[in-house]
Design an enzyme around this catalytic site. Structure first.
Site, PDB file in Angstrom:
ATOM      1  N   ASP A 247       0.873  -1.182   0.000  1.00 31.60           N
ATOM      2  CA  ASP A 247       0.000   0.000   0.000  1.00 31.60           C
ATOM      3  C   ASP A 247       0.907   1.227   0.000  1.00 31.60           C
ATOM      4  O   ASP A 247       2.107   1.126   0.253  1.00 31.60           O
ATOM      5  CB  ASP A 247      -0.900  -0.004   1.256  1.00 31.60           C
ATOM      6  CG  ASP A 247      -1.737   1.273   1.366  1.00 31.60           C
ATOM      7  OD1 ASP A 247      -2.360   1.662   0.365  1.00 31.60           O
ATOM      8  OD2 ASP A 247      -1.732   1.910   2.444  1.00 31.60           O
ATOM      9  N   SER A 248       0.302   2.397  -0.227  1.00 33.87           N
ATOM     10  CA  SER A 248       1.070   3.641  -0.166  1.00 33.87           C
ATOM     11  C   SER A 248       1.553   3.922   1.261  1.00 33.87           C
ATOM     12  O   SER A 248       2.473   4.712   1.448  1.00 33.87           O
ATOM     13  CB  SER A 248       0.190   4.791  -0.649  1.00 33.87           C
ATOM     14  OG  SER A 248      -1.016   4.812   0.100  1.00 33.87           O
TER      15      SER A 248
ATOM     16  N   TYR B 169      -0.633   8.476  -2.391  1.00 31.69           N
ATOM     17  CA  TYR B 169      -0.728   8.205  -3.825  1.00 31.69           C
ATOM     18  C   TYR B 169      -1.963   8.892  -4.433  1.00 31.69           C
ATOM     19  O   TYR B 169      -1.994   9.154  -5.625  1.00 31.69           O
ATOM     20  CB  TYR B 169      -0.841   6.698  -4.078  1.00 31.69           C
ATOM     21  CG  TYR B 169       0.426   5.884  -3.923  1.00 31.69           C
ATOM     22  CD1 TYR B 169       1.617   6.441  -3.432  1.00 31.69           C
ATOM     23  CD2 TYR B 169       0.442   4.541  -4.283  1.00 31.69           C
ATOM     24  CE1 TYR B 169       2.765   5.668  -3.292  1.00 31.69           C
ATOM     25  CE2 TYR B 169       1.587   3.765  -4.161  1.00 31.69           C
ATOM     26  CZ  TYR B 169       2.745   4.332  -3.654  1.00 31.69           C
ATOM     27  OH  TYR B 169       3.880   3.559  -3.536  1.00 31.69           O
ATOM     28  N   GLY B 170      -2.954   9.148  -3.595  1.00 34.44           N
ATOM     29  CA  GLY B 170      -4.251   9.656  -4.070  1.00 34.44           C
ATOM     30  C   GLY B 170      -4.173  10.895  -4.950  1.00 34.44           C
ATOM     31  O   GLY B 170      -4.879  10.988  -5.947  1.00 34.44           O
TER      32      GLY B 170
ATOM     33  N   GLU C 114      -6.227   9.021   9.715  1.00 35.49           N
ATOM     34  CA  GLU C 114      -4.857   8.928  10.256  1.00 35.49           C
ATOM     35  C   GLU C 114      -4.726   9.670  11.577  1.00 35.49           C
ATOM     36  O   GLU C 114      -3.966   9.272  12.456  1.00 35.49           O
ATOM     37  CB  GLU C 114      -3.840   9.441   9.226  1.00 35.49           C
ATOM     38  CG  GLU C 114      -3.768   8.501   8.048  1.00 35.49           C
ATOM     39  CD  GLU C 114      -2.507   8.589   7.221  1.00 35.49           C
ATOM     40  OE1 GLU C 114      -1.568   9.311   7.607  1.00 35.49           O
ATOM     41  OE2 GLU C 114      -2.480   7.916   6.171  1.00 35.49           O
TER      42      GLU C 114
ATOM     43  N   CYS D  30     -11.391   3.387  -0.669  1.00 34.47           N
ATOM     44  CA  CYS D  30     -10.088   3.853  -0.188  1.00 34.47           C
ATOM     45  C   CYS D  30      -9.814   3.080   1.092  1.00 34.47           C
ATOM     46  O   CYS D  30     -10.720   2.882   1.910  1.00 34.47           O
ATOM     47  CB  CYS D  30     -10.137   5.353   0.096  1.00 34.47           C
ATOM     48  SG  CYS D  30      -8.653   5.976   0.910  1.00 34.47           S
ATOM     49  N   THR D  31      -8.559   2.673   1.235  1.00 26.94           N
ATOM     50  CA  THR D  31      -8.194   1.820   2.368  1.00 26.94           C
ATOM     51  C   THR D  31      -8.514   2.437   3.733  1.00 26.94           C
ATOM     52  O   THR D  31      -8.707   1.721   4.706  1.00 26.94           O
ATOM     53  CB  THR D  31      -6.684   1.556   2.320  1.00 26.94           C
ATOM     54  OG1 THR D  31      -6.031   2.823   2.120  1.00 26.94           O
ATOM     55  CG2 THR D  31      -6.333   0.604   1.211  1.00 26.94           C
ATOM     56  N   HIS D  32      -8.533   3.786   3.800  1.00 25.67           N
ATOM     57  CA  HIS D  32      -8.735   4.445   5.089  1.00 25.67           C
ATOM     58  C   HIS D  32     -10.209   4.518   5.507  1.00 25.67           C
ATOM     59  O   HIS D  32     -10.514   4.704   6.675  1.00 25.67           O
ATOM     60  CB  HIS D  32      -8.215   5.883   5.039  1.00 25.67           C
ATOM     61  CG  HIS D  32      -6.729   5.997   5.017  1.00 25.67           C
ATOM     62  ND1 HIS D  32      -5.948   5.407   4.051  1.00 25.67           N
ATOM     63  CD2 HIS D  32      -5.871   6.650   5.844  1.00 25.67           C
ATOM     64  CE1 HIS D  32      -4.683   5.697   4.280  1.00 25.67           C
ATOM     65  NE2 HIS D  32      -4.600   6.444   5.364  1.00 25.67           N
TER      66      HIS D  32
ATOM     67  N   CYS E 199      -4.214  -1.169  -2.069  1.00 23.83           N
ATOM     68  CA  CYS E 199      -4.369   0.281  -2.185  1.00 23.83           C
ATOM     69  C   CYS E 199      -5.270   0.530  -3.378  1.00 23.83           C
ATOM     70  O   CYS E 199      -5.003   0.020  -4.476  1.00 23.83           O
ATOM     71  CB  CYS E 199      -2.992   0.911  -2.413  1.00 23.83           C
ATOM     72  SG  CYS E 199      -3.036   2.683  -2.782  1.00 23.83           S
ATOM     73  N   ASN E 200      -6.322   1.279  -3.157  1.00 25.67           N
ATOM     74  CA  ASN E 200      -7.271   1.515  -4.251  1.00 25.67           C
ATOM     75  C   ASN E 200      -6.643   2.331  -5.375  1.00 25.67           C
ATOM     76  O   ASN E 200      -6.851   2.045  -6.542  1.00 25.67           O
ATOM     77  CB  ASN E 200      -8.505   2.251  -3.717  1.00 25.67           C
ATOM     78  CG  ASN E 200      -9.379   1.356  -2.882  1.00 25.67           C
ATOM     79  OD1 ASN E 200     -10.375   0.834  -3.345  1.00 25.67           O
ATOM     80  ND2 ASN E 200      -8.999   1.147  -1.624  1.00 25.67           N
ATOM     81  N   THR E 201      -5.873   3.375  -5.009  1.00 24.76           N
ATOM     82  CA  THR E 201      -5.292   4.230  -6.049  1.00 24.76           C
ATOM     83  C   THR E 201      -4.299   3.441  -6.890  1.00 24.76           C
ATOM     84  O   THR E 201      -4.286   3.542  -8.123  1.00 24.76           O
ATOM     85  CB  THR E 201      -4.610   5.461  -5.402  1.00 24.76           C
ATOM     86  OG1 THR E 201      -5.502   6.050  -4.444  1.00 24.76           O
ATOM     87  CG2 THR E 201      -4.239   6.481  -6.445  1.00 24.76           C
TER      88      THR E 201
END
Ligand code: DGL
Length: 270
Positions: free
Chosen positions: A12-13, A44-45, A154, A186-188, A75-77
C-alpha cells in the site's frame, strides 16, 4: 522452500492497506504475509497515473526480492492506476481491491444505484465505474472523491465533530442520488464506517472491499495449489520506506491488532 510455503506480498502507499491485511489474516490464517507500506512516498491519491504506476512497479520489485508467491495491491489508487501494468510486467498472480469491491456492491444493491467514494486518483481513473459496468451493466454509478477522510482516519478523528461535518459535506449529494450501496473505495475509509453510516442512514449498505479481496486471494491460492497447509501464523513481516515508529503507532489502529516490529526497506529511488 516449496511454493506453498512462500509468503504473500501485500503493498500500500502507507498504513491504509493494513485494513486489507487484517482481512487477509482473518480469512487465511495459515498464510505468511509480508506487508510493504511506501511511507516515504505516501499519499498516492493526489498523484498521476504515471507516478503511481512507477511506484507500484518498484514496490512489487521489492516484494519479489522476498520470494513471494502472490501479490495483493492493498491500495485503491495503486489498483486503479497500475494493476494492468503490474499484471503485464510480472508473472506472479496479482490481486487488486477494485474488482472484489465492485462485485460485492453489485451483489448488495437492490435499487441498482451504487455510490463510490475514494481518492482523487481512484475516482478520476474511472476504474470502479468500469468494473461495475462490466459486472452489472444495469447499475448506475455515482462517484465522488473524499480526500479529507484520509487525514481524519490517520489523525484518529473517526468519531469527532470535524469528521461529521466533512462527511455531511461530501456525502449529502448521495442522498439525492438515492444510492442503496456505497463502496468505501479507499483503504482508510473503513475506519470512518460509523460516521459515514450515520450520515447516510441504515438504508445504504457500506461496501468494504477488504473481505471480498481476501476471499478472492483464497480462491486464487486454491486454484493454483498455492495454499499453505501449516499451523496458523502469528507474526507477519512489516516493511516501510520511512518513519517506522509512526507506522507502528498509527498502524496498530488500522490493523486492529499488534504489530511486532517494523523494518525499513527502500523501493526504487525512495
Ligand atoms: N491507500 C490509498 C488508497 O486506498 C489512500 C492513501 C493515499 O492517498 O495514498 O487509495
Amino acid at each position: 522452500m516449496s511454493d506453498r510455503e512462500r509468503s504473500i506480498g501485500v503493498f500500500d502507499s502507507g498504513i491504509g492497506g493494513l485494513t486489507v491485511m487484517h482481512a487477509l489474516m482473518a480469512a487465511l490464517p495459515a498464510e505468511r504475509l509480508i506487508y510493504f507500506g511506501d511511507t516515504a512516498r505516501v499519499p498516492y491519491g493526489p498523484k498521476s497515473r504515471d507516478t503511481v504506476t512507477r511506484f507500484s512497479i518498484e514496490n512489487v520489485e521489492l516484494l519479489t526480492r522476498h520470494d513471494v508467491k502472490a501479490i495483493v495491491v492493498a491500495c485503491n489508487t495503486a489498483t486503479a492506476f497500475a494493476l494492468p501494468a503490474l499484471r503485464d510486467r510480472f508473472e506472479l498472480p496479482i490481486v487488486g481491491v477494485i474488482e472484489p469491491g465492485a462485485r460485492a456492491a453489485a451483489a448488495a444493491t437492490t435499487n441498482r444505484r451504487v455510490g463510490v467514494i475514494g481518492t482523487h486518483g481512484t475516482i478520476g481513473s474511472g476504474a470502479y465505474r468500469e468494473a461495475l459496468t462490466a459486472l452489472a451493466p444495469d447499475v448506475t454509478v455515482v462517484s465522488r472523491p473524499c480526500p479529507l477522510f484520509v487525514a481524519l482516519a490517520e489523525e484518529g478523528w473517526t468519531d469527532h465533530p470535524a469528521a461529521r461535518l466533512v462527511a455531511e459535506e461530501y456525502l449529502a449529494p448521495f442522498r439525492i442520488d438515492g444510492v442503496d450501496a456505497l463502496i468505501l473505495g479507499c483503504t482508510h475509509y473503513p475506519l470512518l464506517k460509523g460516521v459515514i453510516g450515520e450520515t447516510l442512514g441504515s438504508s445504504v449498505r457500506l461496501i468494504d472491499s477488504a473481505e471480498e479481496t481476501a476471499r478472492e486471494v483464497g480462491a486464487l491460492l486454491a486454484r493454483r495449489d498455492l495454499a499453505r497447509r501449516g499451523d496458523p501464523v502469528s507474526e507477519h513481516r512489516f516493511l516501510v520506506s520511512d518513519l517506522p515508529e509512526q507506522f507502528l503507532r498509527v498502524g496498530q489502529r488500522f490493523l486492529g491488532g499488534r504489530i511486532g516490529g517494523v523494518e525499513v526497506a527502500r523501493a526504487g529511488a525512495a
